[in-house]
Design a protein around this motif. Structure first.
Motif, PDB file in Angstrom:
ATOM      1  N   LEU A 197       0.857  -1.177   0.000  1.00  0.00           N
ATOM      2  CA  LEU A 197       0.000   0.000   0.000  1.00  0.00           C
ATOM      3  C   LEU A 197       0.899   1.235   0.000  1.00  0.00           C
ATOM      4  O   LEU A 197       1.599   1.503   0.968  1.00  0.00           O
ATOM      5  CB  LEU A 197      -0.899  -0.026   1.254  1.00  0.00           C
ATOM      6  CG  LEU A 197      -1.603   1.261   1.662  1.00  0.00           C
ATOM      7  CD1 LEU A 197      -2.523   1.764   0.567  1.00  0.00           C
ATOM      8  CD2 LEU A 197      -2.424   1.023   2.931  1.00  0.00           C
ATOM      9  N   GLY A 198       0.909   1.947  -1.139  1.00  0.00           N
ATOM     10  CA  GLY A 198       1.792   3.104  -1.250  1.00  0.00           C
ATOM     11  C   GLY A 198       1.022   4.396  -1.074  1.00  0.00           C
ATOM     12  O   GLY A 198      -0.206   4.424  -1.176  1.00  0.00           O
ATOM     13  N   SER A 199       1.737   5.479  -0.812  1.00  0.00           N
ATOM     14  CA  SER A 199       1.059   6.751  -0.621  1.00  0.00           C
ATOM     15  C   SER A 199       0.674   7.320  -1.989  1.00  0.00           C
ATOM     16  O   SER A 199       1.392   7.178  -2.976  1.00  0.00           O
ATOM     17  CB  SER A 199       1.953   7.737   0.131  1.00  0.00           C
ATOM     18  OG  SER A 199       3.152   7.919  -0.585  1.00  0.00           O
ATOM     19  N   TYR A 200      -0.490   7.969  -2.022  1.00  0.00           N
ATOM     20  CA  TYR A 200      -1.048   8.454  -3.281  1.00  0.00           C
ATOM     21  C   TYR A 200      -0.164   9.526  -3.907  1.00  0.00           C
ATOM     22  O   TYR A 200      -0.048   9.630  -5.118  1.00  0.00           O
ATOM     23  CB  TYR A 200      -2.455   8.995  -3.015  1.00  0.00           C
ATOM     24  CG  TYR A 200      -3.322   9.084  -4.234  1.00  0.00           C
ATOM     25  CD1 TYR A 200      -3.977   7.949  -4.709  1.00  0.00           C
ATOM     26  CD2 TYR A 200      -3.499  10.287  -4.910  1.00  0.00           C
ATOM     27  CE1 TYR A 200      -4.786   8.015  -5.827  1.00  0.00           C
ATOM     28  CE2 TYR A 200      -4.309  10.365  -6.029  1.00  0.00           C
ATOM     29  CZ  TYR A 200      -4.954   9.229  -6.495  1.00  0.00           C
ATOM     30  OH  TYR A 200      -5.754   9.295  -7.601  1.00  0.00           O
ATOM     31  N   GLN A 201       0.512  10.311  -3.023  1.00  0.00           N
ATOM     32  CA  GLN A 201       1.363  11.392  -3.548  1.00  0.00           C
ATOM     33  C   GLN A 201       2.518  10.854  -4.377  1.00  0.00           C
ATOM     34  O   GLN A 201       3.163  11.605  -5.082  1.00  0.00           O
ATOM     35  CB  GLN A 201       2.007  12.230  -2.433  1.00  0.00           C
ATOM     36  CG  GLN A 201       1.118  12.855  -1.424  1.00  0.00           C
ATOM     37  CD  GLN A 201       1.076  12.020  -0.169  1.00  0.00           C
ATOM     38  OE1 GLN A 201       0.558  10.906  -0.188  1.00  0.00           O
ATOM     39  NE2 GLN A 201       1.612  12.536   0.914  1.00  0.00           N
ATOM     40  N   SER A 202       2.805   9.572  -4.265  1.00  0.00           N
ATOM     41  CA  SER A 202       3.926   9.022  -5.022  1.00  0.00           C
ATOM     42  C   SER A 202       3.657   9.095  -6.518  1.00  0.00           C
ATOM     43  O   SER A 202       4.564   9.027  -7.327  1.00  0.00           O
ATOM     44  CB  SER A 202       4.152   7.561  -4.639  1.00  0.00           C
ATOM     45  OG  SER A 202       3.956   7.379  -3.259  1.00  0.00           O
ATOM     46  N   SER A 203       2.354   9.187  -6.873  1.00  0.00           N
ATOM     47  CA  SER A 203       2.005   9.153  -8.288  1.00  0.00           C
ATOM     48  C   SER A 203       1.710  10.556  -8.784  1.00  0.00           C
ATOM     49  O   SER A 203       1.260  11.424  -8.042  1.00  0.00           O
ATOM     50  CB  SER A 203       0.789   8.255  -8.478  1.00  0.00           C
ATOM     51  OG  SER A 203       0.137   8.576  -9.680  1.00  0.00           O
TER      52      SER A 203
END
Lengths: 790, 222
Positions: A197-203
């Motif tokens: 589960l990654g942070s949305y800001q990464s994209s």
């Protein structure tokens, strides 16, 4: 005193090995089935409810319609703007989260490579809205920065073994991410299923709030669950105001706020899940009931033999209470044993069950307190039924009568026993018929010639390739020996959707139609049948080079579309038509084909050659599939070295349209077999007793000259009569149930009466086999022996 | 006086007619008596014993046991009465197959709610008295007929009854075993236990100090 009961119970259990093991086996199978099915059902019912705030979470469904669309497209994906806007503009919304499926990532850790199929990106608010069990890391701020990733425990172990994962770096798609948390694995009954589960800001997605493409799941946390419809209205009003011009131009967009707790069971999400859960629930209870009935039957039959003991006990001063207690204890001991063995058995069989159903459920789906309560209720009800019935009858006897072992006055319990057998076999036959019908219908769906051939077609997601690249990708693939055909399209024939409308020039109004732009070899690759006109060719395809206002599109319609426009297939050819502004003519008519599930009727479809819409590459494979796949992957690597390939098989995609049916059918198959098994166990046990009870009669008959066949007939016929009665009850019942089920399908098998006879035959044959074992054994016994016992 | 039967009638209906099992039976039994009931098969010996033992009902007549009128008592009281004062011995022993010798003898005490320690003592005494201590953990099927009947008598005696009802107690035994059992009854009688036995055998009947002859449900001579 109680210890004494237990002791006697244990001894009589061991003395009557055959009956004990029969009733025990039946009960154990019943308990295992009950627990497995119960776990499955619970799993579905408790879906997502474990989240502490579940009752306030809503899921956003999105429907969209452009002016040219006949119908709105309903989607579970929403634009990136929805969540942030909802949170910012509406005070009723406490929090909101976007979840983006970040599929198929290459992950590298210390030189080791992993391909991850199950990674999601989400706003940090997901930690506030949903409930996670953190093993390491900060449960509030773990997703607060870009390139932060939370791993499930299994993933963490896979990457780092026993070493702590927190703070470690992982390389995902060439970027360095930091592990900021480790959580327990997702519960099987959670709609959020991920490994990372990654942070949305990464994209880059996070940078802009856009409305015109929808790829996120959005969840909102409301302050008050009661306000759901209110907020939904306000939100839609807001959207309408924001896009006033578009709405006036005929665009429509609408957002539904679906309570999370209802989402999983809603028809959109899962087809007929509710009905299937009901059927399986009924099956679970019936199986257990049948097992309990067996047990009751065996207990009453056996207790007749113990009439003398009851007499003796009464003479020695046993009050009725204590006799009842004794019988209940004996039943209770067996049932406790059955529940213990059954629970262990269910635990042991869960992996097999998961394998069968493709699910991942565990007994942990039960709340332990409920689990214990269920078992206790099970114990008490079965004990009361199985022990109480014989106890009540037998303890009523006068000691003098009981001592004479006069069983004639017990005939009443015999008729109850008959009733129970009829019930059992009715249920069994209904399930046999139901299973056979379901199997035939699902096979029908699988095998029906739906106008195209889905087998051996690999669907590759073109993933944003330019048209030029797609063309060379196609050619590179065609060079392979194991690939016979390649085509491209915006949709596969499984996920084709979207409303257009088509109008014949000169006609007043058009009809709504499902349409898809395809490559020229779409029809040949999928082996669709052209029944009039001809297929697309290179010229049709190259129309795209012509200026748009001068293009002449070639259309291929399906038969239904031609008919709806008022033509026979032959008449339709060459007619000038217009599809949402695309002017052209009907070039060919295709045999009707099913592009959605057979629950629905075939609707009008149009295919048109349009060149630059290649979202999906469809590859027809010949020969060795594995070989072909690896070649496809190699070609992909050459074209898109930095992104992983996404592919699926067309026939599997199609089968997945019937997922809940397929799964239910598999489960039904197994448990219908078990129903029959348990019923036969019961029948066998009873026949043993009948033979024992009529030992003297059989002896006398043999002395008088009865043949073995006559005795066998004598012993079997009474049971057989009961089974015939059961058949008579079961058939109309089964007819009603299966007909109701089949009504769900637009395309269905016609009344399969021969299956009824097959089911009847199966039931009678199995019952006869079961009965004859014992009957023959009794018939060939030496009469002198049986008469001497008197 | 231990018990008194006054004009007892018991019948069953067969084809609308009464068939008398007991026909006007009157009988007085004093404490300490040893009575033998004789008669051919079907003469009503067992039925009479069952009526005296309160295991079976009768249609007409009065039955007083230790100044209680049995015919007016409810089932519950009757069972309490026989539990307290009467022990039964059967031709077919009627031991419980699932229980050991020890447990068979112990059972009446369980139903009388006697305390565990007391039960142990009483059963041990009884085993001792009949010289079957070594057999206490065996099951009935492991014993000879004579031994089984011994256990049956021990079981009947364990609750210290005033009256023992024995229905052909030696019927399934050979003559030597039978004689031993009759000897035992005689000793018990001498210790003060009242005994009523039903028997076919002239010799066994002689152990009693009074013989009642039955034929077709009626007393034939006093």
């Amino acid at each position: 005193m109680f210890r004494n009961y237990i002791k006697i119970a244990w001894r009589s259990l061991r003395k009557n090995t055959l009956t004990s093991s029969l009733s025990l086996a039946g009960l154990v199978v019943g308990v295992i089935s009950f627990l497995l099915l119960g776990t499955y059902i619970l799993n579905e019912l408790r879906y997502d409810r474990f989240n502490e705030k579940a009752d306030r979470i809503v899921y956003v469904n999105y429907s969209y319609k452009s002016p040219s669309d006949a119908e709105a497209t309903i989607s579970r994906y929403t634009p990136t703007a929805v969540a942030p806007v909802a949170k910012r503009e509406f005070f009723e919304v406490e929090d909101a989260v976007r979840v983006y499926k970040y599929d198929r990532r290459e992950v590298e850790i210390d030189g080791k490579n992993f391909t991850e199929r199950n990674m999601i990106l989400a706003d940090a608010s997901i930690l506030n809205i949903f409930s996670f069990d953190f093993l390491n890391g900060n449960s509030k701020s773990a997703l607060n920065k870009p390139n932060a990733v939370i791993l499930t425990q299994t993933t963490a172990t896979r990457y780092f073994g026993a070493q702590p994962a927190l703070g470690k770096s992982v390389v995902i798609n060439d970027n360095v991410w930091e592990v900021t948390g480790v959580i327990e694995d997702n519960l099987p009954y959670s709609s959020l299923q991920f490994d990372l589960l990654g942070s949305y800001q990464s994209s880059k997605r996070a940078e802009r709030e856009i409305w015109n493409s929808a790829n996120d799941h959005s969840y909102l946390l409301l302050k008050d669950a009661q306000q759901r419809t209110q907020v939904e209205q306000k939100f839609n009003a807001f959207v309408q105001k924001e896009f006033e011009e578009d709405f006036q131009a005929g665009f429509k967009m609408h957002f539904d706020f679906v309570p999370l707790n209802e989402d999983h069971l809603s028809a959109e999400a899962s087809g007929n899940l509710k009905t299937y859960l009901f059927i399986l629930g009924a099956l679970a209870v019936l199986l257990l009931t049948i097992a309990a009935i067996n047990f009751t039957n065996l207990m009453t039959a056996k207790s007749v033999e113990r009439l003398r003991e009851i007499g003796v006990r009464k003479v020695m001063g046993a009050p009725r209470k204590s006799l009842i207690a004794q019988f209940l204890t004996e039943a209770g001991v067996i049932i406790v044993l059955a529940i213990m063995i059954g629970t262990l058995g269910a635990l042991a069989l869960l992996p097999t069950f998961n394998n069968l159903t493709g699910l991942n459920i565990s007994l942990a789906s039960w709340d332990w307190s409920y689990f214990v309560i269920t078992l206790v209720v099970l114990l008490c009800s079965t004990t009361l039924l199985a022990g109480g019935w014989p106890a009540l009858i037998l303890s009523r006897f006068k000691p003098a009568t009981a001592l004479k072992n006069n069983t004639s006055s017990l005939s009443k319990s015999g008729s109850v026993r008959k009733l129970l057998i009829v019930f059992q076999f009715t249920v069994s036959v209904v399930f046999i018929i139901g299973t056979l019908v379901a199997k035939r219908q699902l096979d029908y769906i699988k095998d029906t010639d739906t106008g195209l051939d889905r087998s051996n077609v690999v669907v590759v997601d073109a993933n944003g390739m330019s048209q030029q690249t797609v063309e060379s990708f196609k050619n590179a693939l065609l060079a392979s020996q194991s690939i016979s055909n390649v085509t491209t399209s915006s949709h596969t024939p499984v996920d084709m959707q979207g409303g257009y409308s088509i109008q014949v020039n000169g006609q007043e109004s058009g009809i709504s139609i499902t349409a898809a732009p395809v490559d020229k070899d779409y029809v040949t690759t999928l082996d669709m049948h052209v029944i009039a006109g001809s297929n697309f060719n290179e010229t049709d395809k190259m129309q795209v080079k012509v200026a748009s206002e001068e293009r002449t599109y070639a259309f291929m319609l399906n038969e239904t579309a031609a008919n709806k426009l008022g033509f026979t297939p032959e008449e339709a050819i060459g007619k000038a038509v217009n599809l949402n502004g695309r002017a052209g003519y009907v070039k060919g008519v295709l045999q009707d084909f099913n592009f959605v599930s057979l629950h629905q009727k075939i609707t009008p479809v149009a295919l048109f050659a349009e060149y630059d819409w290649s979202a999906k590459v469809l590859i027809k494979v010949q020969g060795n599939t594995a070989q072909a796949l690896s070649e496809i992957q190699q070609v992909w690597k050459a074209f898109k070295p930095d992104s992983a390939i996404t592919y699926s098989f067309l026939d599997q995609d199609y089968q997945n349209l019937y997922e809940s049916e397929q799964r239910t059918a598999k489960i039904l198959n197994v448990f219908a077999a078990i129903t029959i098994l348990i019923s036969c166990l019961g029948l066998f046990g009873l026949s043993v007793f009948m033979a024992a009870q009529r030992k003297k009669e059989i002896g006398i008959r043999k002395v008088l000259g009865a043949s073995i066949a006559q005795i066998t007939y004598l012993l079997s016929i009474s049971f057989l009569k009961l089974i015939v009665i059961a058949l008579c009850v079961a058939m109309p019942l089964a007819w009603y149930i299966t007909t109701t089920w089949l009504q769900d399908f637009a395309y269905k098998i016609s009344d399969p009466y021969e299956l009824y006879f097959l089911a009847g035959g199966i039931a009678i044959t199995i019952a006869l086999l079961t009965l004859s074992i014992q009957a023959i054994k009794a018939a060939i016994a030496n009469p002198v022996k049986s008469l001497r016992t008197e | 006086m231990l018990l008194q039967l006054n004009h007892i009638y018991k019948w069953v209906k067969q084809g609308g007619k009464r068939v008398f099992l007991l026909n006007d039976i009157s009988l007085q039994v004093e404490e300490g008596e040893f009575i033998s009931i004789m008669g051919p098969s079907g003469s009503g010996k067992s039925t009479l014993l069952n009526v005296i033992g309160m295991l079976d009902e009768f249609q007409e007549g009065e039955y007083n046991f230790l100044d209680e009128s049995v015919h007016t008592l409810k089932e519950k009281h009757r069972s309490k009465l026989y539990k307290e004062y009467i022990g039964f011995v059967f031709q077919a022993y009627h031991l419980i197959d699932e229980l050991t010798v020890y447990e068979n003898i112990e059972t009446p005490l369980l139903y009388k709610n006697v305390k565990s320690s007391e039960r142990k003592a009483l059963v041990a005494d009884m085993l001792d008295r009949f010289n079957i201590v070594g057999k206490k953990d065996l099951f009935p099927s492991q014993l000879s007929g004579g031994q089984q009947q011994l256990v049956g008598i021990a079981r009947a005696l364990i609750a210290k009854p005033k009256l023992i009802l024995a229905d052909e107690p030696t019927g399934n035994l050979n003559s030597k075993q039978g004689e031993e059992i009759m000897q035992l009854f005689k000793e018990l009688n001498q210790e003060g236990v009242t005994i009523i036995q039903a028997t076919h055998s002239e010799a066994n009947a002689e152990y009693g100090n009074r013989i009642i002859h039955l034929l077709d449900g009626s007393k034939t001579k006093a």
